[in-house]
Motif scaffolding. Structure first.
Motif, PDB file in Angstrom:
ATOM      1  N   ALA A 186     -13.024  11.113  13.310  1.00  0.00           N
ATOM      2  CA  ALA A 186     -12.725  12.538  13.295  1.00  0.00           C
ATOM      3  C   ALA A 186     -11.419  13.008  14.201  1.00  0.00           C
ATOM      4  O   ALA A 186     -10.662  13.644  13.599  1.00  0.00           O
ATOM      5  N   SER A 187     -11.314  12.281  15.260  1.00  0.00           N
ATOM      6  CA  SER A 187     -10.536  12.833  16.074  1.00  0.00           C
ATOM      7  C   SER A 187      -9.001  12.324  15.531  1.00  0.00           C
ATOM      8  O   SER A 187      -7.989  12.699  15.629  1.00  0.00           O
ATOM      9  N   ALA A 190      -7.935  14.545  12.948  1.00  0.00           N
ATOM     10  CA  ALA A 190      -7.531  15.671  13.643  1.00  0.00           C
ATOM     11  C   ALA A 190      -6.077  15.460  13.918  1.00  0.00           C
ATOM     12  O   ALA A 190      -5.261  16.529  13.791  1.00  0.00           O
ATOM     13  N   GLY A 262     -10.653  18.223  12.010  1.00  0.00           N
ATOM     14  CA  GLY A 262     -11.402  17.572  12.903  1.00  0.00           C
ATOM     15  C   GLY A 262     -12.860  18.064  12.758  1.00  0.00           C
ATOM     16  O   GLY A 262     -13.630  17.192  12.583  1.00  0.00           O
ATOM     17  N   ASN A 264     -14.147  19.737  10.294  1.00  0.00           N
ATOM     18  CA  ASN A 264     -14.370  19.616   8.967  1.00  0.00           C
ATOM     19  C   ASN A 264     -14.895  18.245   8.688  1.00  0.00           C
ATOM     20  O   ASN A 264     -16.032  17.762   8.264  1.00  0.00           O
ATOM     21  N   GLU A 265     -14.047  17.117   9.219  1.00  0.00           N
ATOM     22  CA  GLU A 265     -14.441  15.751   9.232  1.00  0.00           C
ATOM     23  C   GLU A 265     -15.872  15.528   9.677  1.00  0.00           C
ATOM     24  O   GLU A 265     -16.650  14.519   9.228  1.00  0.00           O
ATOM     25  N   LYS A 266     -15.968  16.044  11.025  1.00  0.00           N
ATOM     26  CA  LYS A 266     -17.102  15.728  11.933  1.00  0.00           C
ATOM     27  C   LYS A 266     -18.524  16.130  11.405  1.00  0.00           C
ATOM     28  O   LYS A 266     -19.499  15.839  11.117  1.00  0.00           O
ATOM     29  N   THR A 267     -18.160  17.349  10.639  1.00  0.00           N
ATOM     30  CA  THR A 267     -19.343  17.995   9.980  1.00  0.00           C
ATOM     31  C   THR A 267     -19.767  17.386   8.651  1.00  0.00           C
ATOM     32  O   THR A 267     -20.996  17.207   8.292  1.00  0.00           O
ATOM     33  N   LYS A 268     -18.707  16.832   8.054  1.00  0.00           N
ATOM     34  CA  LYS A 268     -19.341  16.051   6.830  1.00  0.00           C
ATOM     35  C   LYS A 268     -19.933  14.836   7.274  1.00  0.00           C
ATOM     36  O   LYS A 268     -20.995  14.489   6.815  1.00  0.00           O
TER      37      LYS A 268
END
Length: 277
Positions: A186-187, A190, A262, A264-268
């Motif tokens: 995720a980072s 981001a 970031g 968005n990706e982490k939540t997915k």
């Protein structure tokens, strides 16, 4: 729930979470940018006072706005990319982003109008702004600047999303060449979002200036075109006026891009094991 519906639900939730995180955390920068772009100027619009004016409607509208965008974007990308050659994927990303913006602006524009009018009149409440819009222009007043917003958002997305996807692909290829075969975290996603957002923000600032001026014009029945507003700004302030607020806009969208993509990706990644069966 089948995989397609599950992935759509994940996109909806992740997009909503990402949009809320950006709009709430970076709201003061957005206020400063709006005041720098307003016709009356930064100080007369409130300066550094009341920099959270308009946060309520922005927070309320950010989740559905971002959720609609990412649902549309991910749906088109996921269903179209497998059908085209690798060289055509940037075109798919552009088309998906444009469709996402057209859909999201149905939610975004009314929120932007209320928010920005609160931002340049820090002592005015949201209810007063809403009543003023209805009294002067009726329901259509909430969509004043819809097309100017699209003329800002579509070029922005045409630059940002293909660039974001390209940066991710380049980073993944670079990692694979060094022996790493896992996907980006995720980072890292981001960072790609921050770079893509900052570049896109700087290049599309004149359209953002025009959009802001049109949305802030509360004259009854008056309709300004983007071209006429840009000519007016250039005639009175030159190139400097067309790029008013460019630094807070770049900073806001660079930080916003990092937070947005970031989160968005982490939540997915968090939701995937629970939603997709």
């Amino acid at each position: 729930m089948n995989n397609s519906s599950s992935e759509l639900l994940i996109s909806f939730i992740a997009g909503g979470a990402a949009g809320t995180a950006v709009d709430v955390s970076l709201f003061p920068l957005d206020t400063l940018k709006t005041r720098l772009q307003s016709k009356q100027g930064f100080l007369k619009s409130g300066g550094f006072r009341g920099i959270y004016a308009g946060l309520g409607p922005a927070a309320a509208g950010s989740a559905p706005n971002a959720a609609v965008f990412f649902c549309t974007y991910d749906f088109i990308k996921r269903n179209t990319c497998p059908l085209v050659q690798e060289s055509w994927k940037p075109v798919v990303h552009m088309f998906a982003a444009c469709c996402g913006e057209v859909s999201a602006c149905v939610v975004r524009v009314p929120v932007e109008i209320i928010k920005q009018r609160c931002q340049v009149a820090a002592t005015t409440s949201v209810s007063v702004v809403i009543r003023s819009i209805i009294e002067k222009n009726g329901f259509r007043g909430f969509y004043q600047g819809y097309f100017s917003t699209l003329l800002r958002e579509i070029p922005f997305s045409l630059i940002q999303f293909p660039l974001w996807e390209a940066l991710k692909s380049y980073w993944i290829s670079h990692r694979k060449a060094r022996g790493f075969h896992d996907e980006l975290g995720a980072s890292q996603v981001a960072v790609c979002g921050a770079i893509a957002g900052g570049i896109s923000a700087g290049l599309t600032t004149p359209m953002d200036v025009a959009k802001t001026r049109i949305m802030l014009d509360s004259s009854p029945g008056r309709v300004n075109s983007v071209i006429s507003v840009l000519k007016e700004v250039y005639a009175s302030q030159g190139i400097k006026g067309l790029f008013a607020g460019v630094l807070p806009r770049i900073l806001w969208i660079s930080l916003g891009g990092a937070i947005f993509f970031g989160v968005n990706e982490k939540t997915k990644l968090f939701l995937f094991p629970y939603v997709v069966i």
